[in-house]
Scaffold this motif. Structure first.
Motif, PDB file in Angstrom:
ATOM      1  N   ARG A 308      36.918  28.409  31.806  1.00 16.36           N
ATOM      2  CA  ARG A 308      37.960  28.245  32.823  1.00 16.36           C
ATOM      3  C   ARG A 308      39.272  28.845  32.348  1.00 16.36           C
ATOM      4  O   ARG A 308      39.982  29.504  33.082  1.00 16.36           O
ATOM      5  N   ALA A 311      39.133  32.526  32.659  1.00 16.96           N
ATOM      6  CA  ALA A 311      39.344  32.943  34.047  1.00 16.96           C
ATOM      7  C   ALA A 311      40.820  32.855  34.409  1.00 16.96           C
ATOM      8  O   ALA A 311      41.367  33.727  35.092  1.00 16.96           O
ATOM      9  N   GLU A 312      41.472  31.794  33.936  1.00 17.37           N
ATOM     10  CA  GLU A 312      42.903  31.633  34.227  1.00 17.37           C
ATOM     11  C   GLU A 312      43.713  32.758  33.581  1.00 17.37           C
ATOM     12  O   GLU A 312      44.627  33.317  34.189  1.00 17.37           O
ATOM     13  N   PHE A 315      42.858  36.098  35.595  1.00 21.75           N
ATOM     14  CA  PHE A 315      43.315  36.247  36.978  1.00 21.75           C
ATOM     15  C   PHE A 315      44.729  35.740  37.216  1.00 21.75           C
ATOM     16  O   PHE A 315      45.277  35.923  38.291  1.00 21.75           O
ATOM     17  N   PRO A 318      46.850  31.186  40.338  1.00 18.05           N
ATOM     18  CA  PRO A 318      46.056  31.290  41.562  1.00 18.05           C
ATOM     19  C   PRO A 318      46.943  31.482  42.787  1.00 18.05           C
ATOM     20  O   PRO A 318      47.961  30.824  42.941  1.00 18.05           O
ATOM     21  N   ASP A 319      46.553  32.410  43.635  1.00 19.77           N
ATOM     22  CA  ASP A 319      47.326  32.699  44.832  1.00 19.77           C
ATOM     23  C   ASP A 319      46.353  32.641  46.006  1.00 19.77           C
ATOM     24  O   ASP A 319      45.581  33.573  46.233  1.00 19.77           O
ATOM     25  N   PHE A 320      46.369  31.539  46.725  1.00 19.01           N
ATOM     26  CA  PHE A 320      45.387  31.337  47.774  1.00 19.01           C
ATOM     27  C   PHE A 320      45.565  32.333  48.924  1.00 19.01           C
ATOM     28  O   PHE A 320      44.602  32.815  49.502  1.00 19.01           O
ATOM     29  N   LEU A 323      43.975  35.446  47.983  1.00 20.42           N
ATOM     30  CA  LEU A 323      42.516  35.321  48.047  1.00 20.42           C
ATOM     31  C   LEU A 323      42.035  35.586  49.473  1.00 20.42           C
ATOM     32  O   LEU A 323      41.090  36.343  49.697  1.00 20.42           O
ATOM     33  N   MET A 324      42.719  34.984  50.445  1.00 16.18           N
ATOM     34  CA  MET A 324      42.292  35.149  51.832  1.00 16.18           C
ATOM     35  C   MET A 324      42.489  36.588  52.310  1.00 16.18           C
ATOM     36  O   MET A 324      41.823  37.043  53.230  1.00 16.18           O
ATOM     37  N   ARG A 325      43.426  37.273  51.684  1.00 14.27           N
ATOM     38  CA  ARG A 325      43.706  38.650  52.100  1.00 14.27           C
ATOM     39  C   ARG A 325      42.971  39.674  51.250  1.00 14.27           C
ATOM     40  O   ARG A 325      43.189  40.874  51.399  1.00 14.27           O
ATOM     41  N   SER A 326      42.092  39.210  50.370  1.00 15.66           N
ATOM     42  CA  SER A 326      41.355  40.152  49.526  1.00 15.66           C
ATOM     43  C   SER A 326      40.252  40.819  50.355  1.00 15.66           C
ATOM     44  O   SER A 326      39.793  40.274  51.350  1.00 15.66           O
TER      45      SER A 326
END
Lengths: 333, 635
Positions: A308, A311-312, A315, A318-320, A323-326
């Motif tokens: 984890r 991954a942190e 990346f 975290p930017d939600f 993520l939705m715009r990826s």
């Protein structure tokens, strides 16, 4: 964890009345745990006892720590999830021969191979107590019980051999009324990874006296081989017996010391040798006690946290929204 | 559809294409690439991947046929369409299985290269349908795609086997030309996919281009032209395509963020839920721990253990997994810990039809546990709605300290739709307050309003307590076998779940008036088909309304009153009748089911017929159960 001199055995006892049968080996085990926890510096709020179902699994209710009495056979899975979510606490799993090796055998296998950092105490009384005396997966062949009136035809499983086969990295054995049980539990606690301890436990109601030869003060010494890493395998009331490797049969044999057999002929315990531990797991005429096997290795919950963290690091924050715009997106105006 | 032309494109409002081939033919990839290109063209769309349970069933057989249907339009659409306008059949088996669904006069693109004697035999065809007149009702584009693909990729030195694999890209190129889609996103995707084997990227791109060029230059048979589907008028905003499992995964992550918790997702791979685990495993940096457990039981138990440790325990599975998890869900009900169970339903009972969709876990979700064991049940209506309902599941689980089962299904899980990226500011945070105050604490001390018990996480000083599956005394949490206490605790557990109703929005009438002749009540993935069917029936002046439920336990507060204002209630479900039973039991109303149990979603047409039958006083189930016409066509 630092020694906490303020806590005593009594501090780890809950206000609930203990409801095991009079004379049950579980009382002695409970006392050993309650003695050991202050000794190793455990705190009440950072100790969690997780159990399945069965007589032994009532254990959490008698501890003044956190506790979770779960469902039959599944305590290892609850404990794994809990340890992953709440790494700061010490987790102790309590199970029995039925709970851990029959209905929960699969979970025990996977807990051991993963090497989650917790302790597991398997109370082995070779019988189903809470359901009133049916044979268990550790009962001997021929055991007469209400569900086996002509004797059990099941071949028993040897708990420590099962653990070794599953890849367990700490495998030990003790018995309920042993003065050394606390030392074995402490060793399992100090170990980084899953500390598996089989505890031979007397059920005075449904299977009384099955371990008597081993645990009786008079006869016991002739049957107890307490292992110490780097020490020759000597036992017996007068240290007059030992264990030797028989090259012809590729097995261990008990020999009497004296005459032309000396300590130099005996095996020296090497707790890092899994093959030796397998041989010690199930010997005729003597029971190996103490730490059979110990090997440092990757600890599951630490590996999960490390991944984890990787991954942190990789990346970043975290930017939600991002993520939705990826991937492919488009605008409708 | 008239004169062929490579320059003038005929405008169409809406097109349904079905790609069908062997499961090894890459039809799912072809379909998803066509979907991506179509989304970028600004069409509204809905997709329906329909594949066999066997990963590689024997080549050429009917049971190895894999299909991908896409419906795209310049108008608002909600389903992947009833009958395809275009069928792409890569072999005889694919043609045999799908031809009946193709509209009369529709376009049938056939790979003649696969119509060998052997393949015809494997498909169980005695005569060659290309020659025996079976294709007469359709417009046919019969091409030796195999041969033309091998020709196109010859220079890359691939063997016949690898070369043939490119024929799906050749076909895609042709379809791109027919419908005026841009090839570039697929080219980019191929380059990325075969980054380590550039020769495969080049060969596939060559095949894609060759198919397109074939369309541009070859003389098309009469009646086959090129088409364009203008952009759909969608609400302004930023869009992306989303599949249901992806939306669920994102909703769980965002819901946990709103609750101020980290996610623990314990799961065991199972079709069609596995991709939830795949999506979440990629989101570790969002505070997600994924645990691939040794079995379904361990997965839920680990999640409950994590909830006890202060994280949001979540498990995902399908029907057989829910059955295995039942005892642990019951424990979570008894110890009152939050837990979200995502049930991506599939055909049952038992292993049933793993890759086919169904809604037959409703009663299992509501009542499939020992003892009186109530919990909250939610259902998502569309792939994009999975996001919102996952957030709702997290909200209810944490606010009420209860397990919540979120029902989706295989159709939602794998189906895609354009999704307006939500404005995150619309979501009110619902932060969890862990108990830290020892004053007056015991583990079952409750919030007066919600009846939720205090959540005290091990590690918290002075709140040491024990919980377990044995009945607990209501005023201490200690084990209690007191008869009155068990009665009381059962009633409290019931009241807590029932009380969630106060916190729910009213059931919405999605179409029509809030009273009338017939309410068509649905839940879950049937939303789009029911909606459009009701719309069609209403166009003929009938007083029919569409009510769609997203909260199934408890029901929305107004539901009883709302349904009582209709003369009749009809419940279409992809099961043998479940919600209708619950409505009858709960409200004493005459709710009647309309049931399709084929593993396939409803067609709009069959729902229209069923609603009309019902309005005419007939039982629509008898219509289909008798001869199975609408259902049988898909078999």
């Amino acid at each position: 964890m630092t020694e906490n001199p303020k806590l005593t055995r009594k501090d780890f006892a809950s206000d609930q009345e203990v409801r095991w049968c009079p004379g049950c080996g579980d009382y002695a085990i409970l006392a050993a745990v309650q003695r050991t926890l202050p000794k190793v510096g455990a705190s009440l709020e950072k100790t969690v006892v997780i159990s399945g179902i069965g007589c032994s699994s009532r254990f959490p209710y008698y501890m003044s720590t956190y506790g979770f009495h779960t469902i039959h056979g599944r305590a290892p899975a609850f404990a794994t999830g809990h340890k992953l979510a709440n790494p700061e606490v010490d987790v102790w799993v309590v199970t029995g021969d039925g709970d851990g090796l029959s209905i929960g055998g699969n979970h025990l296998l996977h807990l051991l191979r993963r090497n989650v950092n917790l302790q597991i105490m398997l109370f082995n009384n070779q019988i189903y107590g809470l359901t009133k005396g049916q044979y268990s997966p550790t009962s001997t062949v021929g055991k007469v019980t209400p569900s086996s009136p002509l004797g059990s035809v099941d071949q028993p499983v040897v708990p420590v051999r099962f653990a070794l086969g599953a890849g367990a990295k700490f495998v030990a054995r003790g018995y309920d009324v042993s003065k050394k049980l606390g030392d074995v539990l402490e060793a399992s606690y100090r170990f980084q990874g899953t500390g598996f301890v089989e505890i031979l436990q007397n059920c005075p109601v449904f299977n009384d006296g099955i371990f008597e030869l081993i645990t009786d003060r008079k006869t016991g010494p002739a049957y107890q081989l307490w292992l110490e890493h780097g020490k020759p395998m000597v036992f017996g009331k007068n240290s007059d017996k030992g264990v030797r490797f028989n090259q012809a049969t590729f097995s261990l044999e008990v020999v009497d010391l004296g005459g032309d057999i000396t300590e130099a002929d005996l095996l020296v315990h090497d707790e890092t040798n899994r093959t030796l531990a397998f041989l010690l797991a199930d010997m005729p005429n003597v029971v190996a006690l103490g730490v059979l096997f110990r090997e440092e290795g990757p600890v599951y919950d630490e590996s999960v946290r490390t991944q984890r963290k990787l991954a942190e690091d990789k990346f970043g924050t975290p930017d939600f929204e991002a993520l939705m715009r990826s991937g492919h997106t488009w605008t409708v105006s | 559809m008239t004169t062929p032309s490579t320059h003038l494109r005929e405008d169409l409002d809406s097109v349904v294409i079905r790609f069908a081939g062997d499961s090894g033919d890459g039809m799912q990839l072809t379909g998803s690439q066509f979907t991506a290109a179509t989304a970028l063209m600004g069409n509204d769309l809905a997709t329906f991947p329909d594949y066999p349970a066997e990963i590689r069933a024997p080549a050429g057989t009917t049971y190895g046929v894999s299909g991908f249907q896409i419906h795209f339009a310049s108008i608002d659409i909600m389903t992947p369409g009833d009958a395809p306008d275009v069928l792409v059949a890569m072999n005889p088996a694919a043609l045999k299985v799908n031809l009946d669904t193709l509209k009369r006069g529709g376009l049938c693109v056939v790979n003649t290269g696969a119509f060998t004697k052997g393949n015809l035999k494997k498909a169980g065809l005695e005569a060659n349908p290309l020659e025996d007149g079976s294709l007469d009702p359709y417009r046919v584009l019969a091409l030796d795609i195999t041969k033309m693909t091998l020709e196109a990729v010859k220079e890359y030195g691939l063997g016949a086997k690898d070369g043939q694999r490119c024929k799906n890209m050749w076909t895609l190129g042709l379809m791109f030309w027919l419908f005026g889609r841009d090839r570039q996103p697929t080219v980019d995707w191929l380059k990325q996919k075969f980054k380590k084997k550039p020769v495969l990227a080049d060969a596939n791109i060559a095949a894609l281009n060759a198919g397109h060029i074939y369309g541009e230059s070859a003389e098309m048979p009469s009646g086959i032209g090129t088409y364009q589907v203008p952009r759909a008028e969608l609400a302004p905003g930023r869009y992306r395509n989303i599949e249901g499992n992806q939306a669920t995964a994102w909703g769980l992550v965002y819901g946990a963020k709103l609750a101020g918790l980290e996610v623990f997702y314990g799961s065991y791979p199972i079709t069609p839920a596995s991709s939830l685990l795949h999506h979440l495993a990629k989101l570790k940096h969002f505070g997600v721990t994924t645990f691939q457990a040794e079995d379904e039981i361990a997965a839920v138990c680990a999640s409950v253990g994590a909830s006890y440790g202060g994280q949001l325990g979540v498990t995902g599975t399908s029907g057989p997994g829910v059955a295995l998890k039942a005892e642990a869900i019951g424990l979570a009900i008894g110890v009152e810990l939050p837990l979200v169970v995502c049930d991506v339903q599939r055909g049952g009972p038992s292993t049933g039809m793993p890759t086919k969709t169904e809604q037959s876990d409703l009663l299992q979700a509501m009542w499939g546990r020992n003892g009186d064991a109530p919990l909250a049940v939610l259902a998502a209506a569309t792939p994009g709605d999975c996001f919102y309902m996952a957030i709702e599941a997290v909200r209810i689980a944490t606010k009420y300290m209860t397990p919540v089962i979120l029902l989706t299904d295989g159709y939602l899980a794998n189906g895609a739709e354009p999704w307006q990226i939500p404005d995150l500011s619309q979501f009110e945070p619902f932060p969890v307050n862990f108990r830290t105050d020892p004053e007056g604490f015991h583990p079952f001390v409750r919030d007066e309003d919600t009846l939720a018990r205090a959540w005290a996480v091990p590690g918290t000083p002075e709140l040491m307590h024990r919980i377990g599956g044995l009945e607990k005394h209501h005023d201490s949490g200690h084990i209690s076998y007191d008869p009155n206490n068990h009665h009381k605790m059962t009633k409290v557990r019931e009241a807590k779940i029932a009380g969630i109703q106060k916190d729910l929005p009213d059931a919405k009438v999605h179409l029509g008036e809030d009273s009338g002749e017939l309410a068509v009540v649905g839940w879950g993935s049937t939303y789009g088909a029911i909606h459009q069917a009701v719309e069609q029936v209403r166009a003929s002046g009938k007083r029919v309304s569409h009510v769609h439920l997203r909260h199934l336990s408890p029901f929305p507060p107004n539901l009883a009153a709302l349904l009582s204002r209709f003369d009749e209630v009809m419940v279409p479900e992809m099961n043998n009748g479940m919600l209708d039973k619950v409505l009858r039991a709960e409200f004493g109303i005459n709710a009647q089911g309309y049931n399709k149990i084929s593993g396939q979603p409803f067609y709009i047409g069959e729902l229209v017929a069923a609603i009309e039958a019902r309005l005419a006083g007939k039982n629509p189930n008898q219509m289909y159960d008798a001869h199975g016409s609408a259902h049988g066509a898909e078999a």
